[in-house]
Write a protein that holds these residues in place. Structure first.
Motif, PDB file in Angstrom:
ATOM      1  N   ALA A 177     115.113  -6.145 -61.019  1.00  0.00           N
ATOM      2  CA  ALA A 177     114.915  -6.771 -59.707  1.00  0.00           C
ATOM      3  C   ALA A 177     114.446  -5.773 -58.657  1.00  0.00           C
ATOM      4  N   GLU A 178     115.079  -4.613 -58.630  1.00  0.00           N
ATOM      5  CA  GLU A 178     114.726  -3.618 -57.618  1.00  0.00           C
ATOM      6  C   GLU A 178     113.293  -3.117 -57.822  1.00  0.00           C
ATOM      7  N   VAL A 183     107.100  -3.538 -56.629  1.00  0.00           N
ATOM      8  CA  VAL A 183     105.774  -4.002 -57.047  1.00  0.00           C
ATOM      9  C   VAL A 183     105.280  -5.112 -56.123  1.00  0.00           C
ATOM     10  N   ALA A 184     106.166  -6.027 -55.759  1.00  0.00           N
ATOM     11  CA  ALA A 184     105.786  -7.120 -54.870  1.00  0.00           C
ATOM     12  C   ALA A 184     105.290  -6.591 -53.529  1.00  0.00           C
ATOM     13  N   THR A 211     115.761 -12.011 -55.058  1.00  0.00           N
ATOM     14  CA  THR A 211     115.417 -12.609 -53.764  1.00  0.00           C
ATOM     15  C   THR A 211     116.198 -11.964 -52.626  1.00  0.00           C
ATOM     16  N   GLY A 212     117.448 -11.582 -52.891  1.00  0.00           N
ATOM     17  CA  GLY A 212     118.240 -10.927 -51.852  1.00  0.00           C
ATOM     18  C   GLY A 212     117.631  -9.601 -51.438  1.00  0.00           C
ATOM     19  N   MET A 213     117.225  -8.797 -52.426  1.00  0.00           N
ATOM     20  CA  MET A 213     116.626  -7.499 -52.115  1.00  0.00           C
ATOM     21  C   MET A 213     115.254  -7.652 -51.478  1.00  0.00           C
ATOM     22  N   ALA A 214     114.489  -8.625 -51.956  1.00  0.00           N
ATOM     23  CA  ALA A 214     113.156  -8.837 -51.413  1.00  0.00           C
ATOM     24  C   ALA A 214     113.224  -9.265 -49.948  1.00  0.00           C
ATOM     25  N   GLU A 215     114.106 -10.198 -49.645  1.00  0.00           N
ATOM     26  CA  GLU A 215     114.211 -10.674 -48.268  1.00  0.00           C
ATOM     27  C   GLU A 215     114.766  -9.601 -47.341  1.00  0.00           C
TER      28      GLU A 215
END
Length: 236
Positions: A177-178, A183-184, A211-215
């Motif tokens: 996820a991280e 990459v995103a 999603t938590g880390m991305a947001e």
């Protein structure tokens, strides 16, 4: 009327509708992995092979859960345009389904195809020797599907994505996820959709971790339901 929709088929697979064209990308619709590796599906296949009528069939690499030859052997392949790496072409032509060599276009990193209603670009992925990711551009929106890939400093670079669909399960040759968040962000995407979870009990992850880390990093996310269809423009 313009149409650009995305349906999550589970794992890393999607169906896209772009105007009047239907595109399958890495659909896993059979029990092939269970038969060969003992890993049972957790969700039912949403496409009936008897009704499958893709115009284009894209494969990022030749693993069973992305190039599902059991499914392909059950569909009507007449007129289908397959786009994939060389290893996938060999598997397709060996099926004995009447797939002609002219129906298969081999792509490698950096290749760009102008197709009916969309542009397809093959980009770098680190998974099998000839794996690729795909950037599909239609209606002014660039949708980047990573395919299976490990993290690396060049994954996602130069994709200029608006939306990214990325693997996040962190095992068996995929980013965690991280890493997927990195990459995103590198891809330039305004919105990220996690995938590659919820198909096999031994190879899944909680999308909320991504999603938590991305947001927290300022990136909008959307978690798709199994067999959910979304309007791509409506996501942004």
């Amino acid at each position: 009327m313009s149409i650009f929709t995305l349906t999550w088929l589970g794992q890393g697979g999607y169906a896209l509708q772009i105007s009047e064209k239907t595109i399958y990308l890495d659909p896993y619709m059979s029990d092939m992995v269970e038969k060969k590796e003992g890993l049972a599906r957790l969700v039912p296949p949403p496409i009936d092979p008897a009704r499958a009528r893709p115009d284009y069939y894209l494969a990022t690499h030749d693993h069973m859960d992305h190039l599902d030859t059991d499914f392909i052997s059950q569909i009507d392949c007449k007129g289908v345009q397959f786009i994939c790496p060389e290893s996938c072409k060999k598997a397709l032509l060996a099926l004995g389904k009447g797939i002609e060599e002219g129906q298969v276009t081999v792509v490698k990193q950096g290749d760009v195809l102008e197709l009916e209603g969309f542009i397809l670009r093959a980009v770098y992925a680190d998974h099998t020797p000839d794996s690729v990711g795909f950037v599909i551009t239609a209606e002014g929106i660039a949708l980047y599907v990573t395919g299976d890939t490990l993290y690396g400093d060049t994954v996602g670079e130069g994709t200029n994505a608006d939306i990214i669909c990325c693997c996040t399960n962190g095992r068996w040759g995929n980013m965690n996820a991280e890493e997927a968040v990195r990459v995103a962000l590198r891809s330039g995407a305004r919105l990220a959709i996690p995938n590659h979870y919820g198909m096999f009990a031994k190879n899944t992850a909680d999308p909320a971790e991504f999603t938590g880390m991305a947001e927290a990093a300022g990136l909008k996310t959307y978690t798709m339901g199994h067999n959910e269809t979304v309007d791509v423009k409506g996501l942004l």
